[in-house]
Design an enzyme around this catalytic site. Sequence first.
Site, PDB file in Angstrom:
ATOM      1  N   ARG A   1      74.791 -35.772 -57.674  1.00  0.00           N
ATOM      2  CA  ARG A   1      75.669 -34.947 -56.852  1.00  0.00           C
ATOM      3  C   ARG A   1      77.095 -35.444 -57.055  1.00  0.00           C
ATOM      4  O   ARG A   1      77.332 -36.657 -57.099  1.00  0.00           O
ATOM      5  CB  ARG A   1      75.292 -35.041 -55.370  1.00  0.00           C
ATOM      6  CG  ARG A   1      74.074 -34.214 -54.964  1.00  0.00           C
ATOM      7  CD  ARG A   1      74.320 -32.702 -55.056  1.00  0.00           C
ATOM      8  NE  ARG A   1      73.167 -31.911 -54.674  1.00  0.00           N
ATOM      9  CZ  ARG A   1      72.246 -31.455 -55.545  1.00  0.00           C
ATOM     10  NH1 ARG A   1      72.352 -31.722 -56.822  1.00  0.00           N
ATOM     11  NH2 ARG A   1      71.246 -30.715 -55.109  1.00  0.00           N
TER      12      ARG A   1
ATOM     13  N   GLU B   1      82.412 -28.411 -56.051  1.00  0.00           N
ATOM     14  CA  GLU B   1      82.005 -27.326 -56.952  1.00  0.00           C
ATOM     15  C   GLU B   1      82.343 -25.973 -56.338  1.00  0.00           C
ATOM     16  O   GLU B   1      82.203 -25.815 -55.132  1.00  0.00           O
ATOM     17  CB  GLU B   1      80.493 -27.436 -57.221  1.00  0.00           C
ATOM     18  CG  GLU B   1      80.197 -28.679 -58.022  1.00  0.00           C
ATOM     19  CD  GLU B   1      78.724 -28.851 -58.384  1.00  0.00           C
ATOM     20  OE1 GLU B   1      77.989 -27.844 -58.383  1.00  0.00           O
ATOM     21  OE2 GLU B   1      78.346 -29.986 -58.674  1.00  0.00           O
TER      22      GLU B   1
ATOM     23  N   HIS C   1      76.713 -27.797 -63.708  1.00  0.00           N
ATOM     24  CA  HIS C   1      75.526 -27.988 -62.859  1.00  0.00           C
ATOM     25  C   HIS C   1      74.320 -27.223 -63.425  1.00  0.00           C
ATOM     26  O   HIS C   1      73.710 -26.402 -62.728  1.00  0.00           O
ATOM     27  CB  HIS C   1      75.820 -27.576 -61.408  1.00  0.00           C
ATOM     28  CG  HIS C   1      74.958 -28.293 -60.397  1.00  0.00           C
ATOM     29  ND1 HIS C   1      75.379 -28.612 -59.135  1.00  0.00           N
ATOM     30  CD2 HIS C   1      73.685 -28.757 -60.491  1.00  0.00           C
ATOM     31  CE1 HIS C   1      74.403 -29.231 -58.476  1.00  0.00           C
ATOM     32  NE2 HIS C   1      73.367 -29.332 -59.292  1.00  0.00           N
TER      33      HIS C   1
HETATM   34  C1  GLV Z   1      70.013 -29.477 -58.552  1.00  0.00           C
HETATM   35  O1  GLV Z   1      71.064 -30.036 -58.484  1.00  0.00           O
HETATM   36  C2  GLV Z   1      68.912 -29.799 -57.706  1.00  0.00           C
HETATM   37  O2  GLV Z   1      69.085 -30.559 -56.741  1.00  0.00           O
HETATM   38  O3  GLV Z   1      67.829 -29.279 -57.956  1.00  0.00           O
END
Ligand code: GLV
Length: 324
Positions: free
Chosen positions: A242, A271, A289
């Site tokens: 994250r 983001e 991402h």
């Molecule tokens: C993506 O970032 C997830 O947490 O699946």
Amino acid sequence: MDKQKVIITRPIPEAGIKMLRENGFEVIVSKHDRPIEREELLSAVKGSNAILSILTDKIDEEVFSAAGPNLKIVANYAVGYDNIDLSAAKKHNVAVTNTPDVLTETVAEHTFALILAIAHRVAEGDRFTRAGKYHGWGPMMLLGNDVSRKTLGVVGLGRIGSRVAYHAVNGFGMKVLYYDIKRNEAFEKESGAAFREKAEDVLKEGDFISIHVPLLETTRHLVNKDKFKLMKKGAYLINTSRGPVVDEAALAWALKNGIIRGAALDVFEEEPKVHPDLVGLENVILTPHIASATEETRGKMSEVAAVNIIAALEGKIPPNRISI
Ligand code: GLV
Ligand code: GLV
């Protein structure tokens, strides 16, 4: 009896939607392939029995109140669930689930794609070629670093972190150091990985540092300016967890000033914004991402979310319930 109502906040692969419809639920999928707007979310969830949310939806007290007393489950279409207020969920007696396991290999692959790409200057070399700068082979041109037999520092040895470590050891003969709140001696035995009691020690010793912790108050800005100062000058930082775990302004500073050699990020602090200083740097790779974004895995994630919703609406404990 009215059909139980499931709200899906953004179109996802069909497999899970089909399972929910076949179970006799009324399934309402947002018409827009963009994050649902707050007002749309608050009105869509009214009277629903289940919400299938994505990681950009903030599911908080206001959403639980708007949904009302029939809401049984929020199934997050992600392994991370920092977008959901778990104490509000508990207060409203709503189960929260995630989609672990099915994305572990995919995210570990993307992490390795980033490790190899930053060390071998793949994205930079591609930009260089497209810009017409390639005027012939050069012995000193775009020199990177090897990955094989270097030291990988894993911060957070969960499912994904341990899969990355597995590839490092078995694919590249790397030495692995890890930090986690829990020591895993079985994993140490099978992989030769070595435990460090402090994240700092992993950061100090690693040639590549890969972050795999969830976002919690205790992991926010875990990697900050002081931590960059501890790292090797030649080190690379990879983050597929994250964004807020890394202080992005400090990272831009470290990359600009040669405090570390490079970085590769799949996640960002705010983001979809990216720190403007990072965008101009050659020694950082920025992917949007997409670490779990394969056709195979996104399909499985939709099935897992559906299985959880079906269980909850049948009055059972959903298999991926997050317990707090
Ligand atoms: C993506 O970032 C997830 O947490 O699946
Ligand atoms: C994520 O689920 C992890 O365990 O790394």
